[in-house]
Design a protein around this motif. Structure first.
Motif, PDB file in Angstrom:
ATOM      1  N   THR A  33       0.827  -1.196   0.000  1.00 43.05           N
ATOM      2  CA  THR A  33       0.000   0.000   0.000  1.00 43.05           C
ATOM      3  C   THR A  33       0.866   1.253   0.000  1.00 43.05           C
ATOM      4  O   THR A  33       0.587   2.211  -0.731  1.00 43.05           O
ATOM      5  N   HIS A  34       1.934   1.242   0.788  1.00 37.58           N
ATOM      6  CA  HIS A  34       2.851   2.391   0.819  1.00 37.58           C
ATOM      7  C   HIS A  34       3.484   2.604  -0.553  1.00 37.58           C
ATOM      8  O   HIS A  34       3.535   3.733  -1.056  1.00 37.58           O
ATOM      9  N   ARG A  35       3.940   1.514  -1.175  1.00 32.67           N
ATOM     10  CA  ARG A  35       4.567   1.619  -2.495  1.00 32.67           C
ATOM     11  C   ARG A  35       3.561   2.039  -3.558  1.00 32.67           C
ATOM     12  O   ARG A  35       3.877   2.837  -4.454  1.00 32.67           O
ATOM     13  N   ILE A  36       2.329   1.526  -3.477  1.00 33.06           N
ATOM     14  CA  ILE A  36       1.289   1.886  -4.436  1.00 33.06           C
ATOM     15  C   ILE A  36       0.966   3.373  -4.333  1.00 33.06           C
ATOM     16  O   ILE A  36       0.828   4.062  -5.351  1.00 33.06           O
ATOM     17  N   ASN A  37       0.859   3.883  -3.120  1.00 34.76           N
ATOM     18  CA  ASN A  37       0.582   5.313  -2.935  1.00 34.76           C
ATOM     19  C   ASN A  37       1.701   6.165  -3.513  1.00 34.76           C
ATOM     20  O   ASN A  37       1.450   7.202  -4.137  1.00 34.76           O
ATOM     21  N   HIS A  38       2.950   5.722  -3.324  1.00 38.17           N
ATOM     22  CA  HIS A  38       4.089   6.465  -3.869  1.00 38.17           C
ATOM     23  C   HIS A  38       4.050   6.476  -5.401  1.00 38.17           C
ATOM     24  O   HIS A  38       4.244   7.519  -6.032  1.00 38.17           O
ATOM     25  N   THR A  40       1.473   6.067  -7.310  1.00 38.34           N
ATOM     26  CA  THR A  40       0.314   6.833  -7.762  1.00 38.34           C
ATOM     27  C   THR A  40       0.653   8.318  -7.835  1.00 38.34           C
ATOM     28  O   THR A  40       0.309   9.000  -8.813  1.00 38.34           O
ATOM     29  N   GLU A  41       1.339   8.815  -6.809  1.00 41.02           N
ATOM     30  CA  GLU A  41       1.766  10.215  -6.828  1.00 41.02           C
ATOM     31  C   GLU A  41       2.752  10.482  -7.964  1.00 41.02           C
ATOM     32  O   GLU A  41       2.691  11.525  -8.615  1.00 41.02           O
ATOM     33  N   LYS A  44       0.892  10.779 -11.213  1.00 42.03           N
ATOM     34  CA  LYS A  44       0.152  12.032 -11.366  1.00 42.03           C
ATOM     35  C   LYS A  44       1.028  13.110 -11.982  1.00 42.03           C
ATOM     36  O   LYS A  44       0.553  13.966 -12.722  1.00 42.03           O
ATOM     37  N   ILE A  87      -8.177   1.109   2.576  1.00 37.82           N
ATOM     38  CA  ILE A  87      -8.130   0.653   1.185  1.00 37.82           C
ATOM     39  C   ILE A  87      -9.514   0.714   0.540  1.00 37.82           C
ATOM     40  O   ILE A  87      -9.663   1.104  -0.601  1.00 37.82           O
TER      41      ILE A  87
END
Length: 89
Positions: A33-38, A40-41, A44, A87
């Motif tokens: 989840t941490h890696r996915i959020n990174h 995703t940013e 963008k 999530i």
């Protein structure tokens, strides 16, 4: 580097059974989840980075597999990690 040793240890300490418990499903899901959020940013800002987009899709699939496994084995742990990480809705 966004994912240092200290960040990993804090993720596993918070969501796993300890900072050395890197194999628990909750710890792995939290790390993904941490890696996915990174990523995703990153996407963008860099819309045409298709390699990163592919990596993101693969990572979401791995997290989904772990969530399915956790749901199948222990529904209460599944609900707790979903609520803790935010999530779902």
């Amino acid at each position: 580097m966004y994912l240092t040793k200290e960040v990993k240890e804090s993720i596993f300490e918070k969501h796993g059974k300890g900072k050395n418990d890197t194999g628990s499903s909750e710890g792995q899901i939290a790390l993904f989840t941490h890696r996915i959020n990174h990523l995703t940013e990153h996407l963008k800002r860099n819309r045409k980075d298709f390699n990163t987009e592919r990596s993101l899709v693969m990572m979401v699939g791995k997290r989904r597999s772990l969530l399915d496994y956790l749901k199948k084995t222990d529904i209460s742990r599944y609900r707790a990690i979903i609520k803790e990480l935010g999530i779902r809705k």
